[in-house]
Write an enzyme that holds these catalytic residues in place. Structure first.
Site, PDB file in Angstrom:
ATOM      1  N   ASP A   1     -49.341 -16.577 -68.589  1.00  0.00           N
ATOM      2  CA  ASP A   1     -48.991 -17.989 -67.861  1.00  0.00           C
ATOM      3  C   ASP A   1     -48.143 -17.504 -66.589  1.00  0.00           C
ATOM      4  OD1 ASP A   1     -48.596 -20.819 -67.670  1.00  0.00           O
ATOM      5  OD2 ASP A   1     -46.342 -20.052 -68.398  1.00  0.00           O
TER       6      ASP A   1
ATOM      7  N   ARG B   1     -22.711 -30.222 -54.238  1.00  0.00           N
ATOM      8  CA  ARG B   1     -21.856 -30.005 -55.539  1.00  0.00           C
ATOM      9  C   ARG B   1     -21.926 -30.933 -56.679  1.00  0.00           C
ATOM     10  NH1 ARG B   1     -16.161 -29.665 -53.687  1.00  0.00           N
ATOM     11  NH2 ARG B   1     -17.027 -30.921 -52.101  1.00  0.00           N
TER      12      ARG B   1
ATOM     13  N   HIS C   1     -29.697 -31.578 -59.473  1.00  0.00           N
ATOM     14  CA  HIS C   1     -30.975 -31.086 -59.244  1.00  0.00           C
ATOM     15  C   HIS C   1     -31.089 -29.599 -59.339  1.00  0.00           C
ATOM     16  CE1 HIS C   1     -34.930 -30.560 -57.308  1.00  0.00           C
ATOM     17  NE2 HIS C   1     -34.976 -31.907 -57.278  1.00  0.00           N
TER      18      HIS C   1
ATOM     19  N   ASP D   1     -44.601 -18.380 -72.010  1.00  0.00           N
ATOM     20  CA  ASP D   1     -43.420 -19.259 -72.549  1.00  0.00           C
ATOM     21  C   ASP D   1     -43.535 -20.593 -72.620  1.00  0.00           C
ATOM     22  OD1 ASP D   1     -43.149 -19.886 -69.959  1.00  0.00           O
ATOM     23  OD2 ASP D   1     -40.792 -19.868 -70.004  1.00  0.00           O
TER      24      ASP D   1
END
Length: 646
Positions: free
Chosen positions: A336, A371, A375, A538
């Site tokens: 993957d 700050r 995101h 994963d």
């Protein structure tokens, strides 16, 4: 949708190192009880042996001690042997049981107790190694929301997700997990869909866009309409695929089973022939005792334990010896992309300031504005600033605009950080050179533009980069002979092609836009074509493929554990550097097992010759067979000290 317990068929319950069909389903629950029984039986056998050789001068306790040990250890062996005969299956269980019964019939209770003890140790080792993955689905479901906040009759109420109907309207706040699939009606937000696609970059969702269960809302408040109930959602389908793929896992038979098929009838023929030729029943029984394959039974589990120990110290968790043995047969390795070949985290790939602006200044301005943003891109910028020693200690006054960027005022200057559309909305003029350079952006990069005092001052490129050791790991794999390497991903073709080119993975072995079911289907297609597949991944979306593959290897650095628990092997260290080490160790373990089997059978053959000629008694035969067992164990211990694997 419920967290059903996946039956131990996922691991092929009939496969056991001793060739017997043991039921491992409750092995974990009874392990401590079995260990206690084994310790008591071992003490009794030691007492019987010491009495046999007059080290303990109380001859009267030898037989009671040996019989007591037999009571504790022999019943499961005899039970499995009888079941094997009923099922018309002849293997080493039947031979072991016959040797026990014969030894008891001629009064050699100590020899019988020794044999039963070693057999029990072998079975306990296999029970300890045995693992089940289906139970972890419950742990996964415990992290999923059980209720949702919906709007009904102009009121907001919390209801269980099982009661959600198509057409209901749900409110999702930042940080919430979408409980069901649906279409956005109100609001804008970046959504993390890595659960489903493996894509590390958040996706902006606007009214009219579809959102999927299991995805995480990152910033804005969203109202969406339910498209389908929870038991038909994307999340439920992934979990169900893991279960279904597990039931289709082909059984894996330890090497010992192939020998046992021929070994048992061969030994019975020899013993019967000796008795017929010599009319000496003791010789025939002695042959059964020395041929009892204790060393053969420990050939596989002893080597596996010797390999698992040093591997665990290196951060390689191996759930079962079968995964070590299959390494030599792997014909194709499928990776993957996101979180496996790449880091799965946002990183700054380049900083491109305008003329007159330094990289540090551009990064400092962007950091100050970002700050307050939750995101992932903002976190990557802040992390990069910290790496450069840039710390902004002013008041946090910035405002995050979901799907666009951030606004702030730094030292009296208005600052805008975000995508080019966001800058255009705020009447910021972007130089043609900066606009034209978009064509030169690597396909897996995202641009973050920065403006101050109404002027464009540069941009920062953010990417999900290759792990630092990915290239070296693939080079090592090819040196080991694993030349057939493929990559599958939920990302787009441009992203997949860029990564594949860097890693010398052929275009014909690179597949993009795959959902979890398609990944599993690709693995199945390879297997149908005769390939023995190792899949490395994963993320929960890899679960079905990990279970379906002949060897599923999970990356242990991600928070989501379904893929890890669907794996036969877990690489706990960051990166892929331990993957070649594991595969090398697996090959070495297989060779050690072969040597163990040859050694055990050679020593058994010598003892059989001595027993057939009447050169040894049943007790001496039992001692000789112990020597063979010790020789196998010593050979396996040699594996644990060998550095070739890890």
């Amino acid at each position: 949708m419920s967290a059903e317990h996946v039956h131990c068929d996922l691991e092929g319950c009939q496969d056991h190192g001793c060739g017997c069909a043991h039921d491992h389903e409750n092995a974990g629950k009874s392990l401590m009880r079995e260990i206690i029984i084994l310790v008591f039986a071992g003490i009794l056998v030691v007492i019987a042996v010491l009495t046999e050789y007059s080290i303990i001068p109380v001859k009267e306790i030898e037989t009671p001690a040996a019989l007591a040990a037999l009571v504790l250890t022999a019943f499961p062996i005899l039970k499995e042997a009888v079941q094997g005969l009923i099922n018309r299956r002849w293997d080493v269980c039947e031979l072991a049981a016959l040797a026990l019964v014969a030894a008891v019939l001629i009064g050699e209770f100590t020899a019988a107790a020794e044999i039963a003890l070693i057999l029990t140790i072998g079975e306990l080792v296999e029970d300890y190694l045995y693992s089940r993955t289906g139970k972890e689905i419950k742990a996964l479901l415990s992290d999923f929301p059980t209720k949702a906040r919906i709007i009904r009759d102009e009121e907001t109420i919390d209801v269980p997700i099982e009661e959600i109907r198509a057409g209901d309207r749900i409110i999702i706040r930042p940080g919430d997990v979408f409980p069901v699939d649906g279409e956005v009606n109100e609001g804008h937000s970046d959504v993390d869909e890595s659960f489903l696609t493996g894509e590390s970059l958040p996706i902006l969702k606007n009214p009219g866009d579809m959102v999927y269960s299991g995805s995480v809302n990152l910033d804005g408040v969203v109202v969406y309409t339910v498209a389908r109930p929870a038991d038909q959602s994307s999340y439920a389908k992934v979990v169900e695929l893991v279960k279904e793929a597990g039931t289709r896992r082909p059984p894996s038979h330890p090497m010992i089973d192939r020998f046992a098929k021929y070994y048992t009838p061969f030994i019975l023929l020899i013993a019967g022939g000796v008795v017929l030729l010599t009319t000496d029943l003791i010789r025939g029984i002695t042959i059964l005792i020395v041929a009892c394959p204790c060393a053969l039974l420990l050939a596989t589990p002893s080597a596996v334990l010797a390999a698992i120990g040093p591997a665990a110290k290196k951060g390689i968790l191996i759930k079962s010896g079968r995964y070590l043995e299959i390494c030599k047969n792997i014909s194709v390795i499928v990776f993957d992309k996101t979180g496996t070949l790449t880091s799965g985290e946002m990183n700054i790939s380049s900083i491109i300031p305008e003329k007159g602006i330094s990289e540090e200044e551009l990064l400092s301005v962007a950091t100050a504005a970002e700050r307050k943003s939750p995101h992932p891109i903002a976190k990557a910028i802040i992390k990069e600033a910290n790496n450069h020693g840039i710390v902004y200690s002013g008041p946090v006054t910035g405002r995050h605009i979901p799907g666009k960027g951030a606004l702030d005022t730094i030292q009296g200057s208005p600052v805008i950080v975000g995508n080019r559309d966001f800058l255009h909305e705020n009447s910021i003029s972007i130089p043609d050179a900066a606009l034209d350079s978009k064509s030169n952006i690597n396909h897996y990069e995202t641009e973050v533009m920065v403006a101050r005092d109404g002027q464009y001052i540069g941009k920062i490129m953010v990417a999900d980069t290759l792990r630092h050791d990915t290239k070296n790991a693939l080079v090592s794999l090819r040196k080991l002979g694993y030349n057939k390497i493929a990559m599958i991903t939920g990302d787009n073709q441009n992203v997949a092609g860029t990564i594949a080119k860097e890693l010398d993975i052929p275009e014909s072995m690179t597949f993009a836009g795959f959902l979890p079911g398609q990944k599993e289907e690709y693995i199945a297609k390879l297997q149908d074509n005769g390939e023995v597949v190792c899949f490395v991944g994963d993320g929960t979306n890899d679960g079905p493929a990990l279970v379906r593959a002949d060897l599923g290897i999970g990356m242990g650095s991600r928070e989501n554990t379904l893929a890890l628990e669907s794996s036969g092997v877990i690489l706990m260290q960051e990166g892929l550097s331990s993957l070649p080490s594991f595969l090398s160790l697996g090959n070495l373990t297989s060779r050690t097992i072969k040597i163990n089997i040859i050694l055990a059978m050679a020593l058994n053959l010598i003892l059989i010759i001595f027993a057939g000629t009447g050169s040894i008694s049943p007790v001496m035969g039992a001692i000789g067979h112990q020597v063979a067992t010790i020789a196998v164990l010593l050979n396996s211990i040699r594996l644990s000290s060998c550095r070739a694997g890890v």
